[in-house]
Design an enzyme around this catalytic site. Structure first.
Site, mmCIF file in Angstrom:
data_model
loop_
_atom_site.group_PDB
_atom_site.id
_atom_site.type_symbol
_atom_site.label_atom_id
_atom_site.label_comp_id
_atom_site.label_asym_id
_atom_site.label_seq_id
_atom_site.Cartn_x
_atom_site.Cartn_y
_atom_site.Cartn_z
ATOM 1 N N LYS A 24 0.835 -1.197 0.000
ATOM 2 C CA LYS A 24 0.000 0.000 0.000
ATOM 3 C C LYS A 24 0.875 1.253 0.000
ATOM 4 O O LYS A 24 1.764 1.397 0.832
ATOM 5 C CB LYS A 24 -0.929 -0.006 1.209
ATOM 6 C CG LYS A 24 -1.884 -1.207 1.221
ATOM 7 C CD LYS A 24 -2.766 -1.235 2.442
ATOM 8 C CE LYS A 24 -1.996 -1.530 3.707
ATOM 9 N NZ LYS A 24 -2.881 -1.743 4.877
ATOM 10 N N THR B 268 -9.642 8.599 9.226
ATOM 11 C CA THR B 268 -9.142 7.419 8.512
ATOM 12 C C THR B 268 -8.831 6.274 9.474
ATOM 13 O O THR B 268 -8.117 5.334 9.105
ATOM 14 C CB THR B 268 -7.870 7.774 7.725
ATOM 15 O OG1 THR B 268 -6.883 8.298 8.629
ATOM 16 C CG2 THR B 268 -8.174 8.808 6.646
ATOM 17 N N GLY C 227 -8.818 2.947 11.130
ATOM 18 C CA GLY C 227 -9.283 1.614 10.749
ATOM 19 C C GLY C 227 -9.250 1.300 9.273
ATOM 20 O O GLY C 227 -9.799 0.272 8.850
ATOM 21 N N THR C 228 -8.593 2.133 8.466
ATOM 22 C CA THR C 228 -8.604 1.890 7.018
ATOM 23 C C THR C 228 -7.901 0.583 6.642
ATOM 24 O O THR C 228 -8.367 -0.155 5.783
ATOM 25 C CB THR C 228 -7.954 3.057 6.256
ATOM 26 O OG1 THR C 228 -6.656 3.329 6.823
ATOM 27 C CG2 THR C 228 -8.807 4.303 6.340
ATOM 28 N N GLY C 229 -6.770 0.294 7.292
ATOM 29 C CA GLY C 229 -6.053 -0.938 6.969
ATOM 30 C C GLY C 229 -6.843 -2.182 7.335
ATOM 31 O O GLY C 229 -6.885 -3.149 6.566
ATOM 32 N N CYS C 230 -7.472 -2.145 8.509
ATOM 33 C CA CYS C 230 -8.308 -3.265 8.936
ATOM 34 C C CYS C 230 -9.471 -3.459 7.963
ATOM 35 O O CYS C 230 -9.803 -4.591 7.578
ATOM 36 C CB CYS C 230 -8.859 -3.010 10.337
ATOM 37 S SG CYS C 230 -7.619 -2.646 11.591
#
Length: 282
Positions: free
Chosen positions: A186, A218, A220-223
């Site tokens: 990413k 933003t 929690g975007t990765g989760c």
């Protein structure tokens, strides 16, 4: 009742997704974000909790790890009773926990495993103990269908700085050499206006353009992205299709991020549902 409708009511065709991750007391990331994402994708979510965090929109203040024995018992309880169509792995802070999860995956052999190598919270709190990084690389990477590191995580895994797109490509090759079947590096931490992601499975590569949205919400975007990927793969999408759909979902969730608390608010996991209900304007 027609057979197909009867099967729908019984959940025969509903995909069942398992998240193995930490709990976020503010509800924006971790287990809570994963379950919301699974639900938003029409799948049934289950959980194995690896840690309990004291956390809000401003940061993490404390982490209490769950013992390896309890992690194993949770995995056995789910897998022994319910078909698991896909697994997402998030925050796992200790080597002992990583080994317990790896043993459970080898025992139950789920077809899809998406690994989000969570290492540091947005506020800078370390979520993976330094000695556990090696265990993650040696124990979990070889079991992963897809790994989704951001640039700092990819740097920790690969051992070199990643500042350019060429270095992202080199990182993807290194991570595959460590045993993962595919990797999505990413690019949100790239300097400048570009925020593209790089997908590589050892044979085919794909650059996916990313949008920078001016917002602080933003959390929690990765989760959310990794959970969407697990759900999409379980539903039968190809890897490129799953990544594109997950990126579109997360981009919309960020665009409608929720003003919550005094720090970085969470993404909005149910934008489409809220629009259909008339709660959000189209």
């Amino acid at each position: 009742m027609p057979y197909y409708r009867s099967c729908l009511r019984k959940g025969v065709f509903m995909k069942r997704l398992l998240t193995i991750a930490g709990s976020d007391s503010s509800g924006g990331a971790g287990i809570q974000a994963d379950l919301k994402t699974f639900a938003a994708h029409g799948t049934f979510g289950m959980s194995v909790i690896t840690a309990v965090t004291a956390q809000n929109t401003c940061g993490v203040t404390l982490v209490q790890d769950i013992t390896p024995e309890v992690i194993t018992a949770q995995m056995d309880a789910v897998f022994s009773d319910i078909r698991v169509d896909g697994v997402k792995i998030g925050m796992v802070s200790r080597s002992e926990s990583i080994r317990a999860i790896a043993a459970g995956l080898q025992k139950w052999k789920p077809a899809i495993v998406v690994l989000d190598p969570v290492m540091i919270s947005k506020s800078g709190y370390p979520l993976l103990q330094p000695e556990a990084c090696r265990a993650l690389v040696e124990e979990l990477l070889p079991l992963a269908t897809l790994v989704t590191p951001n640039l700092p995580e990819a740097e920790a895994i690969c051992g070199f700085a990643i500042k350019t797109e060429k270095e992202m490509e080199a990182a993807a090759q290194k991570i595959l050499a460590l045993g993962a079947k595919a990797v999505l590096v990413k690019g949100g931490h790239l300097e400048g206006s570009a925020a593209d992601d790089y997908l590589f499975d050892g044979q085919e590569s794909l650059w996916l353009p990313g949008q920078r949205i001016e917002t602080k919400n933003t959390h929690g975007t990765g989760c959310t992205l990794s959970s969407a990927l697990a759900a999409n793969l379980a539903r039968g999408l190809s890897l490129p299709e799953a990544v594109k759909a997950a990126k579109d979902y997360v981009t919309t969730a960020i665009r409608y991020g929720i003003e919550l608390g005094n720090g970085c608010g969470p993404t909005h996991h149910f934008v489409d549902l809220y629009k259909k209900a008339g709660i959000l304007e189209p």
